[in-house]
Design a protein around this motif. Structure first.
Motif, mmCIF file in Angstrom:
data_model
loop_
_atom_site.group_PDB
_atom_site.id
_atom_site.type_symbol
_atom_site.label_atom_id
_atom_site.label_comp_id
_atom_site.label_asym_id
_atom_site.label_seq_id
_atom_site.Cartn_x
_atom_site.Cartn_y
_atom_site.Cartn_z
ATOM 1 N N THR A 108 39.814 45.346 44.085
ATOM 2 C CA THR A 108 40.609 45.048 42.889
ATOM 3 C C THR A 108 40.044 45.777 41.661
ATOM 4 N N ILE A 109 38.698 45.846 41.553
ATOM 5 C CA ILE A 109 38.079 46.585 40.427
ATOM 6 C C ILE A 109 38.434 48.058 40.493
ATOM 7 N N ILE A 150 42.021 48.595 39.431
ATOM 8 C CA ILE A 150 42.169 48.524 37.967
ATOM 9 C C ILE A 150 41.689 49.824 37.311
ATOM 10 N N ILE A 151 40.508 50.321 37.787
ATOM 11 C CA ILE A 151 39.979 51.582 37.244
ATOM 12 C C ILE A 151 40.939 52.737 37.506
ATOM 13 N N ILE A 200 36.977 41.892 45.920
ATOM 14 C CA ILE A 200 36.698 42.033 44.487
ATOM 15 C C ILE A 200 36.474 43.490 44.120
ATOM 16 N N LEU A 201 35.713 44.234 44.960
ATOM 17 C CA LEU A 201 35.473 45.658 44.706
ATOM 18 C C LEU A 201 36.763 46.456 44.732
#
Length: 335
Positions: free
Chosen positions: A7-8, A11-12, A4-5
């Motif tokens: 993927t975040i 995106i950033i 999850i980290l």
């Protein structure tokens, strides 16, 4: 959790890359898309007319100016809509309600007339029977003093004149001394000014020698050559790429006509045979008429490049510091 980290963070990172790409694209558009301009002008029978137009980003931003007998007109448009001058909307007419007029109550004239007559009669009677005030008499002592005053003045006349003359003679002596002191101070001030002027002349001479040595030095010559080269390139970039037209001119003095023709010849590298120049050497009045049309473009990127090349040049910065010193004690004799 790690997935999850990641993927975040992805995106950033993508968002940041998109923003950086947009900023670079906007900078490239601003610096590389040229500002195009074109215009034309004419002068016939002492009537001057012409217009100039600038466009940028496929006519998204445009500005124009025109000159005619009616005067000058300026217009600025953004996305085809006029920003300047702003069109004024006609004001809306407000319908005001009419208020009925109130009539003032009328007083009877008959009741007022007898009151006015009675007042005037009472005033006249009061003025007739007013007692007259007696005139006050002066006391005896004041009369005697008033009679004796002119006699005392006559007796004291010559003595007072002598006293005034002696006072004048006494006041004249210090005036002469003060005048001599003022002349002395003026002479001293002139002497100080002469000494100061001598020192000032020496300072001016030192500054002239400093500027002479500075401007004839090799580093300054190199800097001036670099600036002249960049200036020529800038003028070649800004001046119109294409110019066509005809200019007919002449002066009463043939020498002025020849000088003006020499100035026009400087435009030949840019205009070549597109601009026809017709001088009139034999004329009894001023002649200036013709028509001209031109077009060109300016890139902001080239202007930024020239400015950075001048600012980042070490020799130019060094010579600029020397010029700012301007012959002061710290800067004298430095090469």
């Amino acid at each position: 959790m790690l997935g999850i980290l990641l993927t975040i963070l992805k995106i950033i990172g993508i968002i940041l890359l998109v923003l950086i790409g947009l900023i670079l694209l906007a900078a490239a558009v601003i610096l590389l898309v040229p500002i195009r301009y074109h215009g034309e002008g004419a002068r016939e029978e002492k009537i001057l007319s012409g217009n100039v137009k600038l466009t940028w980003l496929l006519h998204m931003i445009s500005a124009s100016a025109s000159l005619s007998e009616e005067g000058t007109k300026i217009r600025v448009c953004l996305f085809g809509k006029t920003i300047y001058p702003k069109t004024k909307k006609p004001p809306k007419k407000s319908k005001a309600k009419k208020m009925p007029k109130q009539e003032a109550p009328k007083k009877s004239e008959k009741s007022e007339k007898p009151k006015q007559q009675s007042d005037t009669v009472s005033k006249e009677v009061a003025t007739i029977y007013e007692p007259q005030k007696p005139i006050p008499e002066l006391p005896k002592k004041e009369k005697k003093i008033a009679d004796e005053a002119p006699e005392a003045k006559k007796m004291d006349g010559p003595e007072s004149e002598k006293k005034q003359q002696s006072q004048k003679e006494k006041s004249a002596r210090p005036d002469v001394k003060s005048k001599f002191e003022a002349i002395k101070q003026k002479l001293l001030a002139v002497k100080e000014k002469f000494i100061d002027s001598k020192a000032g002349i020496q300072k001016i001479k030192n500054k002239i020698d400093y500027w002479k040595n500075l401007l004839t030095s090799d580093p300054v010559k190199e800097a001036m050559g670099f600036l002249w080269k960049k200036t020529k390139g800038l003028l070649h970039h800004i001046l119109p790429r294409r110019m066509t037209g005809r200019i007919h001119f002449g002066f009463e003095d043939p020498s002025k006509t020849g000088k003006t023709l020499a100035y026009f010849s400087m435009l030949y590298p840019f205009t070549k045979e597109n601009l026809v120049i017709e001088p009139e050497f034999e004329t009894e009045k001023l002649i200036l008429e013709g028509d001209i049309a031109f077009r060109g473009r300016i890139r902001l990127g080239y202007l930024v490049y020239v400015a950075l090349s001048v600012v980042l040049n070490k020799n130019i910065r060094r010579q600029y510091k020397r010029l700012r010193q301007g012959g002061n004690k710290d800067g004298e004799g430095r090469n």
